[in-house]
Write a protein that holds these residues in place. Sequence first.
Motif, mmCIF file in Angstrom:
data_model
loop_
_atom_site.group_PDB
_atom_site.id
_atom_site.type_symbol
_atom_site.label_atom_id
_atom_site.label_comp_id
_atom_site.label_asym_id
_atom_site.label_seq_id
_atom_site.Cartn_x
_atom_site.Cartn_y
_atom_site.Cartn_z
ATOM 1 N N LEU A 548 31.212 -8.670 -8.616
ATOM 2 C CA LEU A 548 31.086 -7.393 -9.319
ATOM 3 C C LEU A 548 32.205 -7.232 -10.340
ATOM 4 C CD1 LEU A 548 29.839 -4.577 -9.709
ATOM 5 C CD2 LEU A 548 31.254 -3.783 -7.791
ATOM 6 N N LEU A 549 33.449 -7.541 -9.942
ATOM 7 C CA LEU A 549 34.582 -7.417 -10.862
ATOM 8 C C LEU A 549 34.417 -8.314 -12.084
ATOM 9 C CD1 LEU A 549 37.628 -7.280 -8.421
ATOM 10 C CD2 LEU A 549 36.950 -5.499 -10.036
ATOM 11 N N LEU A 550 33.967 -9.559 -11.854
ATOM 12 C CA LEU A 550 33.798 -10.488 -12.971
ATOM 13 C C LEU A 550 32.735 -9.996 -13.942
ATOM 14 C CD1 LEU A 550 34.388 -13.139 -14.410
ATOM 15 C CD2 LEU A 550 32.752 -14.263 -12.864
ATOM 16 N N MET A 551 31.621 -9.517 -13.397
ATOM 17 C CA MET A 551 30.542 -9.021 -14.267
ATOM 18 C C MET A 551 31.024 -7.861 -15.128
ATOM 19 S SD MET A 551 27.353 -9.224 -11.579
ATOM 20 C CE MET A 551 26.302 -8.206 -12.613
ATOM 21 N N GLU A 555 31.606 -7.822 -19.264
ATOM 22 C CA GLU A 555 30.957 -6.789 -20.077
ATOM 23 C C GLU A 555 31.976 -5.816 -20.677
ATOM 24 O OE1 GLU A 555 27.726 -6.578 -20.829
ATOM 25 O OE2 GLU A 555 27.370 -8.459 -19.725
ATOM 26 N N GLN A 556 33.261 -6.046 -20.372
ATOM 27 C CA GLN A 556 34.347 -5.195 -20.868
ATOM 28 C C GLN A 556 34.175 -3.730 -20.465
ATOM 29 O OE1 GLN A 556 35.296 -5.850 -25.026
ATOM 30 N NE2 GLN A 556 35.037 -8.066 -24.857
ATOM 31 N N GLU A 557 33.672 -3.557 -19.249
ATOM 32 C CA GLU A 557 33.501 -2.206 -18.704
ATOM 33 C C GLU A 557 34.796 -1.787 -18.014
ATOM 34 O OE1 GLU A 557 31.072 -0.278 -19.217
ATOM 35 O OE2 GLU A 557 29.406 -1.555 -19.861
ATOM 36 N N TRP A 558 35.830 -1.509 -18.828
ATOM 37 C CA TRP A 558 37.146 -1.247 -18.266
ATOM 38 C C TRP A 558 37.202 0.051 -17.466
ATOM 39 C CZ3 TRP A 558 38.256 -5.850 -18.582
ATOM 40 C CH2 TRP A 558 38.108 -6.607 -19.741
ATOM 41 N N GLU A 559 36.454 1.035 -17.895
ATOM 42 C CA GLU A 559 36.433 2.300 -17.140
ATOM 43 C C GLU A 559 35.795 2.098 -15.771
ATOM 44 O OE1 GLU A 559 34.775 5.587 -19.220
ATOM 45 O OE2 GLU A 559 36.193 5.483 -20.891
ATOM 46 N N GLU A 560 34.770 1.232 -15.717
ATOM 47 C CA GLU A 560 34.126 0.944 -14.440
ATOM 48 C C GLU A 560 35.113 0.260 -13.494
ATOM 49 O OE1 GLU A 560 31.147 1.605 -13.151
ATOM 50 O OE2 GLU A 560 30.623 2.802 -14.910
ATOM 51 N N GLU A 616 45.309 -12.882 -4.391
ATOM 52 C CA GLU A 616 44.721 -12.488 -5.670
ATOM 53 C C GLU A 616 45.190 -13.342 -6.849
ATOM 54 O OE1 GLU A 616 44.257 -8.862 -3.060
ATOM 55 O OE2 GLU A 616 45.745 -10.435 -3.361
ATOM 56 N N VAL A 617 46.435 -13.833 -6.812
ATOM 57 C CA VAL A 617 46.908 -14.640 -7.947
ATOM 58 C C VAL A 617 46.072 -15.899 -8.115
ATOM 59 C CG1 VAL A 617 49.274 -13.775 -7.833
ATOM 60 C CG2 VAL A 617 48.656 -15.839 -6.567
ATOM 61 N N GLY A 618 45.411 -16.327 -7.048
ATOM 62 C CA GLY A 618 44.549 -17.496 -7.134
ATOM 63 C C GLY A 618 43.351 -17.293 -8.036
ATOM 64 N N VAL A 619 42.997 -16.043 -8.296
ATOM 65 C CA VAL A 619 41.913 -15.751 -9.237
ATOM 66 C C VAL A 619 42.454 -15.017 -10.462
ATOM 67 C CG1 VAL A 619 40.008 -15.811 -7.586
ATOM 68 C CG2 VAL A 619 41.297 -13.670 -7.909
ATOM 69 N N GLY A 620 43.750 -15.174 -10.695
ATOM 70 C CA GLY A 620 44.343 -14.629 -11.915
ATOM 71 C C GLY A 620 44.653 -13.157 -11.879
ATOM 72 N N GLN A 787 38.070 -17.076 -16.174
ATOM 73 C CA GLN A 787 37.728 -18.456 -15.818
ATOM 74 C C GLN A 787 38.062 -18.728 -14.358
ATOM 75 O OE1 GLN A 787 39.537 -21.341 -18.424
ATOM 76 N NE2 GLN A 787 38.761 -20.351 -20.295
ATOM 77 N N ARG A 788 39.196 -18.222 -13.908
ATOM 78 C CA ARG A 788 39.598 -18.425 -12.509
ATOM 79 C C ARG A 788 38.628 -17.726 -11.557
ATOM 80 N NH1 ARG A 788 46.194 -18.541 -11.824
ATOM 81 N NH2 ARG A 788 46.604 -20.045 -13.488
ATOM 82 N N MET A 789 38.217 -16.540 -11.909
ATOM 83 C CA MET A 789 37.267 -15.807 -11.070
ATOM 84 C C MET A 789 35.945 -16.557 -10.980
ATOM 85 S SD MET A 789 38.228 -12.039 -12.627
ATOM 86 C CE MET A 789 37.193 -10.998 -11.630
#
Length: 801
Positions: A548-551, A555-560, A616-620, A787-789
């Motif tokens: 969900l976070l990656l999607m 999509e640059q849905e920063w507010e989401e 979390e650092v493992g996925v950036g 990319q990491r995600m």
Amino acid sequence: MTQPTIRRAAVIGSGVMGSGIAAHLANSGIPCLLLDVAPAQLTEEEAKLGLTLEHPSVRNRLANAAIAKMKKTNPAPLYAEEFAQRITPGNLEDDLPRIAEADWVIEVIVEKLEAKRQLFGRIEPYWRPGIVVSSNTSGISINEMAKERSEGFRGHFMGTHFFNPPRYMKLIEIIPGHDTDPELVKRMKAFCETKLGKGVVLAKDTPNFIANRIGTYGMLAVLREMAEKGYTVEEIDAATGPAMGRPKSASMRTLDLVGLDTFEHVVDNVRNNVADPAEQALFETPEAVRELVKGGRLGEKSGAGFYCKRKGADGKNEILALDPATMEYRPQRKPSAGSLEASKQAKGTRAKIQALLGGGDRYSELAWNVLKRTLLYSASKAYEIADSIEEIDKAMRWGFNWELGPFETWDAIGLVPSAKRMAAEGESLPEWVAAWIAEGHTSFYSQEQGVRSYAHEGRWRKEEQRAEIVSLKGLKEQGRTIKGNGGASLIDLGDGVACLEFHSPNNAIGADILTMISQSVDEVRRNYEGLVIANEGRNFCVGANLMLLLMEAQEQEWEEIDGIIRQFQNAMLKLKRLEKPVVAAPHRMTLGGGVEACLPADLVVASPETYYGLVEVGVGLIPAGGGCKEFALRASESAASLPGSDVQPYVIRSFETIGMAKVSTSGHDAKKLGYLRETDRVAANPDHRIYEAKQAVLRMVQGGYEPVPERKLAVAGAEGKAVLTLGAIGMRESGYISDHDLKIAKKLAHVLAGGDLPAGTLVSEQYMLDLEREAFLSLCGEPLTQQRMQHMLTKGKALRN
């Protein structure tokens, strides 16, 4: 006869099993004497040092070497390396009298009856009434071992068969002899369960007992199919692994891991100790196994068995498979078939087995023939090797890691239709099974209001209900769900305690779980005394919903994303502010958001096998559900507890732990890493953790629980941030981390240090949460983080870009 508490133990034999058992006794807080023979010759190194055969380090060489090896072995036999200090090395010539100081003596020497008899003859002069003596034999007769010993000794003697490796394998088979005191057997069973954290089954004194008897026969059925029908090694493993509810190592890889010489010995032990010629014929070692053993190809320990690891033309290791027709190795060929694919797509073990059997291809036939033979053999031996079918099913689940035991498997494929098919194929059902079906029964197990019963001597017998084993599934079947949604449920544990259970895919934290956390806090505040956070998933929680976070980031849905993180933070803060006690009971993989769901709890009761880490650092990214904030708060509190102490060293430790994505190797290791507090606990038996968590809640209530008031924390500030950043820059310049790793480290340093404030400034928890969220959002926008995600979601492992 009374049996004292076991405070000290002695293990005789420091090989793989003996040292593993000693290590697990040490894990359980039991000091242990580890004995082996005194060497007859000096090593070259000992001679160079001028040592003699009389020097203690020489005489204790085998036990010393075993203890040293424990600290290096992977997977580790010890929960924590320092637990090795609980093991004292010795040798049989000098130290055998010291067994009189022990409460339990465990023999773990070579699997030869006469050698064991001789050892027990040497032990008895030092034995005192009350000492339990047991053998770790995997199949030699308990009665034969002890028949020359005194009546008092035999009354305290039994088999205690640990499975390898002792730390990780749940099963212990306890095998009483004819003269073993029944009350002592009960107490040893309870001790092994509560103190050693094991699952115990009682076995009869028959060749190979329960698990090895059924498991060995099942392997022989597989090898027979391979020989008769021409299946390849890879085809066998494709059909007899997860598709059949068995481990990934399936059959042939399992044989390689066990050792083909060991397997041959176990097969021979049954053949040489059963009277029925027909059964003796079933336990003939297959020619392929004999040829491999004769050629020294013993499996993994010799580098070659049914599989062989070799370097390819490109210099990389490759795994080759044995061609049974030529007995030579060749590249692996991955099997493909409709039944295998259908099983892979099916959800749940029962559905997987049904899909495999229903495919109508050669793999379905293979699976059916193997299962048919194994089920019929298990039923024919049921009451000869155990007192109940339940003991057999437990033994195979716990000792061989089968998802379902034989009788549970029979129910899964349909008892009546499968029995009809067996009869049509000329097979004879054991008399008791035929009678059970004739009475109108359609399964070996039944479930009613969360209580399971099983077939026993022509009637239903209820499974033992034990208070310390809490089944959330059973409670839900009894209608004890208070509320729930697709991701989580709140369940009534009784006595005024509720349990918040995650049950989303992989128990990943998403909106459903966060909503249920908030609702659970409200419900407990109104109507309950306290809350437990626990579940019965394979893992406690693998983190937040990364997909969900990656999607949203793509999509640059920063507010989401900002809204998701705010919801997460608010839910954790609300949990922490609950005026009732909260106890978390994590188990196995507890990562990222899973750790953050436990951090607000007043107490954590972890499983011994809890692999706990903010990764979390493992996925950036960095922790943003309160993980950074809680570590900064703990750093501030630690510094405040020591007058004149600086917060900086504690922040540095937190920075290293989170920045290196350290994951504990056990519940005890989680304390060393600072994830668990000194007040947190590790339950000895993982099956008891929900019960222990509930009891902890009740003790807090009875003790007049008062919630911890919100406190401000002192931050390391700009100076501390500079120290952390400098360390990260040094690692980049040394080539240990990438430029993107450095960027993440700088964000983490900014948050943990409390930003650019002066050192020692007092800030609120909300201030720290805001820093977390801002850093998290900015990293979500980084292409390299995305990319990491993506790599984690597709490959299941971290990408260092």
